[in-house]
Design a protein around this motif. Structure first.
Motif, PDB file in Angstrom:
ATOM      1  N   LYS A   1      -3.599   6.607  -6.171  1.00 45.02           N
ATOM      2  CA  LYS A   1      -4.931   6.783  -5.478  1.00 45.02           C
ATOM      3  C   LYS A   1      -6.318   6.502  -6.519  1.00 45.02           C
ATOM      4  O   LYS A   1      -6.814   5.960  -5.707  1.00 45.02           O
ATOM      5  CB  LYS A   1      -4.915   7.717  -4.496  1.00 45.02           C
ATOM      6  CG  LYS A   1      -4.196   7.911  -3.655  1.00 45.02           C
ATOM      7  CD  LYS A   1      -4.552   9.111  -2.033  1.00 45.02           C
ATOM      8  CE  LYS A   1      -3.846   8.419  -1.027  1.00 45.02           C
ATOM      9  NZ  LYS A   1      -2.623  10.117  -0.629  1.00 45.02           N
TER      10      LYS A   1
ATOM     11  N   HIS B   1     -11.328   3.146   1.717  1.00 45.66           N
ATOM     12  CA  HIS B   1     -11.014   3.223   0.741  1.00 45.66           C
ATOM     13  C   HIS B   1     -11.988   2.955  -0.041  1.00 45.66           C
ATOM     14  O   HIS B   1     -11.898   1.978  -1.134  1.00 45.66           O
ATOM     15  CB  HIS B   1     -10.289   1.923   0.803  1.00 45.66           C
ATOM     16  CG  HIS B   1      -8.708   1.663   1.690  1.00 45.66           C
ATOM     17  ND1 HIS B   1      -8.442   1.329   2.527  1.00 45.66           N
ATOM     18  CD2 HIS B   1      -7.806   2.843   1.097  1.00 45.66           C
ATOM     19  CE1 HIS B   1      -7.369   1.961   3.270  1.00 45.66           C
ATOM     20  NE2 HIS B   1      -7.152   3.000   2.490  1.00 45.66           N
TER      21      HIS B   1
ATOM     22  N   ALA C   1     -13.153  -4.174  -3.447  1.00 43.81           N
ATOM     23  CA  ALA C   1     -12.374  -4.051  -3.624  1.00 43.81           C
ATOM     24  C   ALA C   1     -11.890  -3.189  -5.545  1.00 43.81           C
ATOM     25  O   ALA C   1     -11.869  -2.018  -6.011  1.00 43.81           O
ATOM     26  CB  ALA C   1     -10.860  -4.116  -3.554  1.00 43.81           C
TER      27      ALA C   1
ATOM     28  N   LEU D   1      -4.972  -0.996  -3.528  1.00 44.41           N
ATOM     29  CA  LEU D   1      -6.308  -1.387  -3.041  1.00 44.41           C
ATOM     30  C   LEU D   1      -6.724  -2.401  -2.350  1.00 44.41           C
ATOM     31  O   LEU D   1      -7.226  -2.605  -1.268  1.00 44.41           O
ATOM     32  CB  LEU D   1      -7.395  -0.520  -4.411  1.00 44.41           C
ATOM     33  CG  LEU D   1      -8.459  -0.446  -4.079  1.00 44.41           C
ATOM     34  CD1 LEU D   1      -8.620   0.461  -2.795  1.00 44.41           C
ATOM     35  CD2 LEU D   1      -9.485   0.604  -5.072  1.00 44.41           C
TER      36      LEU D   1
ATOM     37  N   ALA E   1      -6.117   5.035  -9.155  1.00 43.35           N
ATOM     38  CA  ALA E   1      -5.701   3.098  -8.529  1.00 43.35           C
ATOM     39  C   ALA E   1      -6.130   2.843 -10.136  1.00 43.35           C
ATOM     40  O   ALA E   1      -6.883   1.921 -11.136  1.00 43.35           O
ATOM     41  CB  ALA E   1      -6.687   2.289  -8.337  1.00 43.35           C
TER      42      ALA E   1
ATOM     43  N   HIS F   1      -2.883  -0.382  -9.641  1.00 44.46           N
ATOM     44  CA  HIS F   1      -3.863  -0.597  -8.785  1.00 44.46           C
ATOM     45  C   HIS F   1      -3.707  -1.663  -7.497  1.00 44.46           C
ATOM     46  O   HIS F   1      -4.793  -1.917  -6.678  1.00 44.46           O
ATOM     47  CB  HIS F   1      -4.990  -1.040  -9.277  1.00 44.46           C
ATOM     48  CG  HIS F   1      -4.973  -2.786 -10.409  1.00 44.46           C
ATOM     49  ND1 HIS F   1      -4.308  -3.017 -11.110  1.00 44.46           N
ATOM     50  CD2 HIS F   1      -5.660  -3.419  -9.682  1.00 44.46           C
ATOM     51  CE1 HIS F   1      -4.106  -4.319 -11.491  1.00 44.46           C
ATOM     52  NE2 HIS F   1      -4.966  -4.529 -10.534  1.00 44.46           N
TER      53      HIS F   1
ATOM     54  N   TYR G   1       0.346  -1.328  -0.437  1.00 45.43           N
ATOM     55  CA  TYR G   1      -0.355  -0.089  -0.343  1.00 45.43           C
ATOM     56  C   TYR G   1       1.063   1.317   0.139  1.00 45.43           C
ATOM     57  O   TYR G   1       1.017   2.162  -0.782  1.00 45.43           O
ATOM     58  CB  TYR G   1      -1.347  -0.150   1.377  1.00 45.43           C
ATOM     59  CG  TYR G   1      -1.806   1.123   1.130  1.00 45.43           C
ATOM     60  CD1 TYR G   1      -2.765   1.602   0.924  1.00 45.43           C
ATOM     61  CD2 TYR G   1      -1.237   2.153   2.278  1.00 45.43           C
ATOM     62  CE1 TYR G   1      -3.485   2.307   0.958  1.00 45.43           C
ATOM     63  CE2 TYR G   1      -2.493   3.387   2.864  1.00 45.43           C
ATOM     64  CZ  TYR G   1      -3.490   3.328   1.969  1.00 45.43           C
ATOM     65  OH  TYR G   1      -4.398   4.254   1.958  1.00 45.43           O
TER      66      TYR G   1
ATOM     67  N   VAL H   1      -9.778   7.276  -1.906  1.00 44.70           N
ATOM     68  CA  VAL H   1      -9.553   7.109  -3.444  1.00 44.70           C
ATOM     69  C   VAL H   1     -10.560   8.366  -4.453  1.00 44.70           C
ATOM     70  O   VAL H   1     -10.518   8.478  -5.025  1.00 44.70           O
ATOM     71  CB  VAL H   1     -10.509   5.638  -4.073  1.00 44.70           C
ATOM     72  CG1 VAL H   1      -9.722   4.799  -3.416  1.00 44.70           C
ATOM     73  CG2 VAL H   1     -12.018   4.859  -3.076  1.00 44.70           C
TER      74      VAL H   1
ATOM     75  N   SER I   1     -12.012   0.432   5.314  1.00 43.28           N
ATOM     76  CA  SER I   1     -12.165   0.130   3.795  1.00 43.28           C
ATOM     77  C   SER I   1     -13.149   0.574   3.507  1.00 43.28           C
ATOM     78  O   SER I   1     -13.612   1.345   1.728  1.00 43.28           O
ATOM     79  CB  SER I   1     -12.677  -1.566   3.914  1.00 43.28           C
ATOM     80  OG  SER I   1     -11.463  -2.322   4.232  1.00 43.28           O
TER      81      SER I   1
END
Lengths: 485, 494
Positions: free
Chosen positions: A222, A247, A307, A232, A224, A229, A166, A252, A243
């Motif tokens: 970010k 996330h 995700a 994530l 992705a 990606h 990450y 994101v 999450s």
């Protein structure tokens, strides 16, 4: 309260809240109350900025000058206003949910968790309000670093490995590409301020501009965009509140928000249309939409599926920016809000299922609807919002994005949006079908046994929010039209 | 009256106090107190000097009333006032830290001797920076070096002796080369005064003697400043020296040597000669780039955190030399800025490690596992310093990196900009290894419980950790001083 003061106060609130939480570390109930109050205060203060922005104003606040010509300064325009409202508003719900989740799932180190959560919200707000690319970059980096302890929270090998990927990918792309792009922009144009119509026209040649675009798009890890990606799905080792809010919403969306901001206010849409790489990035985004959906189909782990779905949905917004016309940019901005409500609901549901039954896989979810009808009902609403089906808010953002593609004459992109919608149905609806239409595998016959109220109430609320957004699309579009005075 | 003699006091205070300490062998605390007082007094002197030259003209001080170029001249302008401030400032801040750390690591009957050597090293470094006389530079180099050999040899590990011996050999070669170079210059010009040399050199510069002098000085000083690949003495010396000595030397010794090289290249020989007639840009730049890359990678694989930071120091020297090799105002300014910022950052990091040594007696990464729970303040300071070392925005390290990158882009060398960004990611890796071990691993089985370090250790550590953030936000002082220093160095002697 003037709008300028409100900006400063809104930024100070989460920091003050964090200090209070650290102070009350030994009094869990008081600490948790402080968190909810902090979130509520922050949202209220952010709301104070709204009237002036709606009236077409751009309230601003300069903190200090870091280097000659480079200041840490804030200025609120419609897109940032929207992002700030979404992030701070959903924090209230997530704060409540986090209390239920962290206690229900018996996680440890609550204070550390909530404290870094507050810093993450602080930096998301800084990104939303940034007046220049430099300020945005500073808060972007604070956001990456402050979320690292949240991802590594469990402290086991898997969590540490996930957190390493990450941080490595986010810091790597931002320092390797984004900072370079910022430096080049600064040395070529002499400014980093977000300006209506962009700052590049006439100062940066189209060849260099094309390279700059690639540097920015991949520097904003970010967002992705494939192939950067991976962070994530790796980040899904974090506890579910992370999450859900970070996330699916704050982190994101900070990424795609930056993409929109750079496209509209640094490059300028007209300049963007003339670059060769705009079309390349558009195709990469289209590929990401389809490929991530296909990967999502294969995932049995519910959070992993969500995700990949997020990866796919983020590229909607990147694609919207690359279509480089006003209607698509507005569609991209709307999608920030619509997808936020839909996806946070889905993650809340995944977390609630885990707290109540310790189940994480879709294949274990047969018959779950009888046991957790509210959760699974909310899941259906969230799924419909992400799919973009009426009567959910997701319909409108997709509508505008497709209109934008029509405007640019990109028929292929319309096909991508439609294909992606079908794929969304294919990976989001089966869990609901399993839950409601199949008998339980483990022969569960007990009645309704939901997760704690503090989990179920927030997810019901966001599901209803996704529904309400269907009717709020008009004012939302009105606000976003202010981006192009 | 007294302010007129400030340049002399700058060196004489520590130089004269050092022998006095030898009478205090039986009272180590008193020796410490006297050293502290002297360090703060020199700090005050250098602050006053910087203030004086900031607004006005450079100060020229003739020792004993012998007018330059015949007598020894002390010369203070913004460039070396900044270096003086770094040296005296770090030694003043490290002193409160030194008390506990030295008491634990040095036998009681040698503590006064230790401070004697420390003050001598201090006087030597200040002397190198302040003097306007080439031979005097050599003398002060030797004073500081001999004192440092003694300081390093007093380390807690017997390997310190070998490290000190290696340093002695390499350092002696370095200063001998410097002396040979200065001798050649004297032979050709008949003067030792730096300003006078700058005036007379152009007439004779197209001779092989001057070119040889240049080469000897360049190599000799590069050994002292640990320019890759002449850095081999540094990692061991920093690793095995007592904690306080590592803090002091890492922040000051190489920095002063870099300043000497800058002075010779820019002011004495002149930019045109160093970078025009001789291709020093093409010599220094590749060495700087390799010096950034290779030690950074080596740092990742170190099991000892102190050693890891020592390799990182070699890499940071590379950054400074890189800025210096652009031969532009912006590049030179970035180099001077990094001189200052890195001194603050690295001293904070080594102090945090010193506090850990004080509690667990080791700096091995395995021994540090899980330490953050027991020593949260110490490790937090380490993280702040680490962020500045990486160059995260709002830290001092970022400001330097920003200007270094701008200087690279200004010179049209965008591949170097890419390279710099990539190597700062290597710093992320080696700092993060420590953070992960300290925060996310369990304490090793059987490890004794430890307490947070003493406030006397924490306070100086946090002072510098915070300074590395403050100088990342309020950049007016370092940027202003570095810009003026760069202009002065490029301008040569008036």
């Amino acid at each position: 309260m003037s709008a300028g003061t409100a900006i400063g106060l809104a930024l100070a609130t989460p920091l003050a809240g964090m200090l209070l939480m650290l102070l009350f570390a030994r009094l869990p109930n008081l600490r948790d109350t402080v968190m909810v109050l902090t979130a509520a205060t922050m949202f209220t203060v952010v709301l104070q900025v709204l009237p002036e922005v709606q009236a077409g104003g751009r309230p601003s606040l300069e903190l200090f000058e870091l280097m000659p010509g480079l200041a840490i300064a804030f200025e609120v325009e419609p897109l940032g206003m929207l992002f700030a409202l979404v992030a701070s508003g959903l924090w209230i719900v997530t704060a409540l949910y986090a209390i239920g989740y962290m206690r229900g799932a018996k996680e440890k180190h609550h204070t550390r968790f909530y404290a870094f959560f507050a810093i993450a919200l602080f930096s998301a707000l800084g990104i939303a309000f940034a007046k220049n690319m430099f300020t945005l970059f500073v808060f972007y980096e604070i956001l990456s670093i402050s979320t690292y302890p949240l991802v590594a929270h469990k402290g086991n090998e898997a969590a540490k490995r996930g957190a390493r990927v990450y941080l490595g990918l986010l810091l790597g792309t931002s320092i390797g590409f984004q900072l370079l792009a910022i430096l080049l922009t600064w040395s070529l144009t002499g400014t980093l301020d977000f300006t209506d119509g962009g700052i590049m026209e006439g100062k940066v040649g189209h060849g260099v501009g094309a390279i700059l675009l690639l540097l920015y798009m991949y520097g904003i890890g970010k967002a992705a965009l494939m192939p950067f990606h991976r962070w994530l799905p790796e980040a899904m080792v974090a506890p579910t509140p992370v999450s859900a809010l970070l996330h699916a919403v704050a982190v994101v969306k900070a990424g795609v928000f930056t993409v929109l901001k750079v496209s509209i206010y640094l490059f300028g849409l007209d300049y963007l249309q003339e670059l060769v790489t705009t079309e390349w990035v558009m195709y990469i985004a289209a590929f990401t939409i389809v490929a991530a959906s296909l990967v999502a189909l294969q995932q049995d782990n519910l959070k992993a599926r969500l995700a990949y779905s997020t990866v796919s949905q983020l590229s909607y917004i990147v694609l919207g920016a690359m279509l480089a016309n006003q209607i698509a940019a507005i569609g991209g901005g709307m999608h920030i809000a619509m997808h936020a409500f839909g996806k946070i609901t889905l993650f809340f549901c995944a977390g609630a299922i885990y707290v109540a039954t310790k189940k994480t896989d879709i294949s274990q979810m047969d018959g779950l609807g009888r046991r957790m009808p509210f959760t699974m009902g909310a899941f259906l609403l969230g799924a419909l919002c992400v799919i973009g089906a009426p009567p959910m808010g997701g319909l409108w953002s997709k509508w505008h994005l497709i209109l934008g593609a029509l405007d640019s004459g990109q028929q292929l992109m319309i096909a991508v949006f439609l294909a992606s919608t079908l794929l969304n149905v294919a990976y989001l609806i089966p869990p609901v079908i399993r839950a409601f239409l199949r008998p339980p595998q483990d022969g569960y016959t007990g009645g309704i046994q939901e997760a704690p109220l503090l989990c179920v109430a927030p997810l019901s609320f966001t599901a209803l929010g996704a529904f309400a957004m269907f009717f709020l699309a008009g004012p939302l579009r009105g606000l976003l039209e202010g981006m192009f005075p | 009256m007294i302010e007129h003699h400030l340049p002399a006091l700058q060196v004489l205070l520590p130089l004269f106090a050092a022998p006095l300490l030898m009478f205090l062998v039986r009272w180590p605390t008193l020796a410490w107190a006297l050293t502290t007082a002297v360090c703060w007094a020199t700090f005050l002197v250098s602050a006053l000097l910087l203030e004086a030259v900031w607004a006005g003209d450079p100060i020229s001080y003739a020792h004993g009333g012998w007018e330059p170029p015949y007598g020894i001249e002390y010369w203070v302008d913004t460039a070396n006032a900044l270096v003086l401030l770094i040296v005296s400032g770090i030694s003043a801040i490290v002193m409160p830290f030194a008390r506990d750390s030295v008491e634990q690591e040095i036998p009681r009957d040698r503590i006064a001797w230790f401070y004697t050597a420390f003050l001598l090293a201090n006087a030597g470094l200040l002397g190198i920076a302040i003097t306007g006389d080439a031979f005097n530079i050599f003398v002060f180099f030797e004073i500081s070096a001999i004192a440092s050999y003694a300081l390093i040899a007093m380390g807690r590990d017997r390997r310190a002796l070998l490290a000190s011996f290696t340093y002695l050999i390499m350092g002696t070669i370095g200063t001998t080369f410097l002396l040979i170079g200065i001798g050649f210059l004297y032979m050709m010009t008949g003067t030792l005064n730096l300003a006078d040399l700058a005036e007379r050199l152009p007439a004779v510069r197209d001779t092989s003697t001057i070119r040889a002098a240049f080469a000897f000085i360049a190599v000799g000083v590069s050994l002292k400043l640990a320019l890759f690949p002449l850095h081999l003495w540094l990692p061991n010396a920093y690793t095995y020296a007592p904690s306080m000595v590592t803090v002091f030397l890492s922040a000051t010794a190489t920095k002063v040597a870099i300043y000497v090289l800058l002075r010779f290249f820019y002011s004495v020989f002149g930019v045109e000669f160093s970078f025009g007639v001789l291709p020093m840009g093409y010599v220094l730049m590749p060495l700087a780039l390799l010096g950034i890359l290779i030690p950074s990678i080596v740092a990742i694989f170190q099991a000892d955190v102190k050693r890891m930071l020592a390799y990182s120091s070699v890499a940071q020297v590379g950054y400074i030399i890189l800025g210096f090799s652009f031969a532009s105002t912006l590049g030179l300014m970035a180099a001077m800025l990094h001189l200052f910022n890195h001194a603050v950052t690295k001293a904070a990091l080594f102090m945090a490690l010193g506090a850990i040594v004080y509690r667990i007696g080791s700096t091995r990464i395995d021994a540090m596992a899980g330490i953050a729970r027991d020593m949260p303040w110490t490790m937090a300071a380490f993280v702040v310093g680490g962020l500045s070392l990486i160059g995260i925005p709002l830290t001092a390290g970022f400001v330097t990196k920003w200007y270094l990158l701008l200087a690279a882009l200004e010179a049209g060398l965008w591949p170097i900009a890419v390279f710099l960004l990539a190597t700062s990611l290597i710093a992320v890796i080696y700092i993060w290894r420590v953070v992960e071990a300290a925060y996310f691993r369990e304490r090793p089985a059987g490890a004794a419980p430890v307490r947070e370090a003493h406030p006397a250790l924490l306070l100086p550590t946090w002072t510098l950790a915070l300074a590395s953030v403050v100088f990342g936000i309020h950049t007016a002082l370092p940027i202003g001083a570095a810009t003026r220093a760069a202009e002065i160095l490029l301008g040569g002697y008036p």
